[in-house]
Design an enzyme around this catalytic site. Structure first.
Site, PDB file in Angstrom:
ATOM      1  N   HIS A 128      54.516 -19.966  12.402  1.00 20.92           N
ATOM      2  CA  HIS A 128      54.131 -19.983  10.996  1.00 20.92           C
ATOM      3  C   HIS A 128      53.800 -21.394  10.484  1.00 20.92           C
ATOM      4  O   HIS A 128      54.161 -21.789   9.364  1.00 20.92           O
ATOM      5  CB  HIS A 128      55.209 -19.370  10.109  1.00 20.92           C
ATOM      6  CG  HIS A 128      54.632 -18.776   8.855  1.00 20.92           C
ATOM      7  ND1 HIS A 128      54.397 -19.515   7.723  1.00 20.92           N
ATOM      8  CD2 HIS A 128      54.175 -17.547   8.595  1.00 20.92           C
ATOM      9  CE1 HIS A 128      53.849 -18.734   6.810  1.00 20.92           C
ATOM     10  NE2 HIS A 128      53.707 -17.533   7.298  1.00 20.92           N
ATOM     11  N   HIS A 178      49.709 -14.115  13.956  1.00 20.33           N
ATOM     12  CA  HIS A 178      49.935 -14.918  12.742  1.00 20.33           C
ATOM     13  C   HIS A 178      50.520 -16.284  13.094  1.00 20.33           C
ATOM     14  O   HIS A 178      51.237 -16.902  12.301  1.00 20.33           O
ATOM     15  CB  HIS A 178      50.869 -14.153  11.798  1.00 20.33           C
ATOM     16  CG  HIS A 178      50.946 -14.657  10.400  1.00 20.33           C
ATOM     17  ND1 HIS A 178      49.848 -15.089   9.678  1.00 20.33           N
ATOM     18  CD2 HIS A 178      52.007 -14.819   9.577  1.00 20.33           C
ATOM     19  CE1 HIS A 178      50.221 -15.461   8.480  1.00 20.33           C
ATOM     20  NE2 HIS A 178      51.524 -15.320   8.380  1.00 20.33           N
ATOM     21  N   ASP A 196      52.863  -9.377   6.929  1.00 18.28           N
ATOM     22  CA  ASP A 196      52.954 -10.628   7.685  1.00 18.28           C
ATOM     23  C   ASP A 196      54.378 -11.041   8.018  1.00 18.28           C
ATOM     24  O   ASP A 196      55.321 -10.617   7.373  1.00 18.28           O
ATOM     25  CB  ASP A 196      52.355 -11.773   6.840  1.00 18.28           C
ATOM     26  CG  ASP A 196      50.835 -11.755   6.823  1.00 18.28           C
ATOM     27  OD1 ASP A 196      50.257 -12.724   6.303  1.00 18.28           O
ATOM     28  OD2 ASP A 196      50.246 -10.774   7.311  1.00 18.28           O
ATOM     29  N   HIS A 238      55.153  -8.895   2.943  1.00 15.96           N
ATOM     30  CA  HIS A 238      55.896  -9.408   4.084  1.00 15.96           C
ATOM     31  C   HIS A 238      56.977  -8.407   4.471  1.00 15.96           C
ATOM     32  O   HIS A 238      57.885  -8.155   3.685  1.00 15.96           O
ATOM     33  CB  HIS A 238      56.490 -10.772   3.741  1.00 15.96           C
ATOM     34  CG  HIS A 238      55.434 -11.811   3.485  1.00 15.96           C
ATOM     35  ND1 HIS A 238      54.778 -11.933   2.284  1.00 15.96           N
ATOM     36  CD2 HIS A 238      54.890 -12.739   4.321  1.00 15.96           C
ATOM     37  CE1 HIS A 238      53.888 -12.915   2.364  1.00 15.96           C
ATOM     38  NE2 HIS A 238      53.924 -13.417   3.590  1.00 15.96           N
TER      39      HIS A 238
END
Ligand code: ZN
Length: 375
Positions: free
Chosen positions: A170, A166, A108, A262
């Site tokens: 964020h 995504h 991510d 990540h």
């Protein structure tokens, strides 16, 4: 006089010749030009792909919505994009003795030109495919970094990995006004579409945060909601060795799952390098099912296997209770067997079959808390 040619006649003959030849020359030259042009069109380049838009040019047309929704190569297990169902499905197929644990890898918050390529390197080294959930704003600007980030996103796709959305920035979508949350979803989808030439069909909400009306909005956009069940809070940590150990223990405890890391942090890149090596050396061998082990598959295959053998549990909580009981029972069985067998003097390695001490102490009760932390 006879002998000598009339210069006027001579010029007219030359003129006639050229008047006849010119169209032919023009045609040949034109064809050569277009052939040369056609050749370039065969090599897929952003500047020549019909759906890829040059985002350095603010006047570029907006084509997000106009793109046809292509069919997806995986079963739609959660067409209503319900978050509670997504938590359940994140756990994957029902666990069976003698069957491989199924692992899929997800990353991510990228792409980061500095770090993401190193994750790609580890994936290529061990022939693994993953899914990258991208942040739209990294792809949307016209500065150098955005240009590099778009190139990294294209590299991810070119190397056979999946790409998901995504959100744009964020944001914790469940805490936003509906219109702002939808804007986060759509702006990011547009930036990804313009960069790659195809619209994302996978969505992961930051922090796993959604509302019922956002679930409906994602369902209306044909998005597959993808969460996770293996996670160590790597966004706030700098201990790759320890992170690797915890990831390994969770995978052993859960006998597979959706790993979340990540690709924007060096410590996560290093932890993943170790995990990829370990997973590669613990692949399920169909000639020796007794050894256990894992199939490392891409998300499409993970969803297909889950569809073929869906989890029996009706919800996440029930599933975790069942998981803890199965682990305890398995652990007791092993302790029992161990007590029966005269233990060899040399220490055992941490093979798939016996993580008892580590798993139990770390995750007997903690797993429930991990899920839903950050993504
Ligand atoms: Zn995130």
């Amino acid at each position: 006089m006879l002998g000598k040619k009339d210069p006027r006649q001579e010029t007219s003959r030359v003129a006639r010749f050229f008047s006849h030849a010119l169209p032919f020359v023009a045609f040949t030259f034109g064809t050569w030009l277009s052939l040369r042009g056609t050749h370039t069109r065969e090599i897929i380049r952003p500047e020549s792909h019909p759906n890829i838009v040059d985002l350095t040019n603010p006047a570029s047309p907006d084509l997000g919505e106009s793109l046809e929704q292509t069919s997806v190569p995986w079963p739609r297990l959660n067409p209503t994009a319900r978050i509670d169902r997504a938590w359940l499905l994140a756990d994957g197929p029902e666990r069976r003795d003698g069957a491989p644990g199924v692992v899929t890898l997800t990353f991510d918050d990228g792409p980061f030109p500095e770090t993401t390529p190193y994750v790609l390197k580890s994936l290529k080294k061990y022939d693994m495919h993953a899914t990258f959930f991208l942040i739209g704003k990294y792809l949307a600007g016209s500065d150098d970094r955005c240009v590099k980030s778009r190139e990294t996103a294209r590299q991810i796709l070119a190397e056979g990995h999946l790409i998901g959305n995504h959100s744009y920035d964020h944001a914790r979508l469940g805490g936003l006004e509906e219109a702002d949350a939808l804007d986060e979803i759509d702006r990011s989808a547009r930036a990804i579409t313009k960069t790659l030439g195809s619209a994302p069909r996978l969505f992961r909400p930051p922090y796993g945060s959604l509302t019922p009306s956002l679930e409906e909005a994602l369902a209306a956009r044909n998005q597959e909601l993808v969460l996770w069940n293996i996670e160590v809070g790597d966004m706030t940590r700098d201990d790759p060795d320890r992170m690797f150990e915890e990831l390994r223990a969770q995978i052993i405890y859960n006998k597979g799952g959706i790993v979340l890391l990540h690709d924007i942090r060096w410590s996560s890149v290093l932890a993943f390098k170790k995990l990829a090596e370990w997973l590669d050396s613990h692949r399920f061998d169909r000639d020796h099912p007794e050894r256990g082990g894992y199939d490392v598959v891409d998300l499409g295959e993970y969803l297909r296997r889950t569809a073929m053998d869906p989890p029996k549990a009706s919800g996440r909580a029930e599933l975790e209770r069942a998981r803890a009981e199965a682990f305890k029972a398995n652990d007791e069985k092993k302790r029992h067997r161990a007590a029966e067998v005269v233990l060899p003097l040399v220490p055992q390695d941490d093979s798939v079959a016996s993580p008892a001490s580590e798993g139990a102490s770390l995750f007997g009760h903690e797993v429930g808390h991990v899920v839903g932390h950050e993504g």
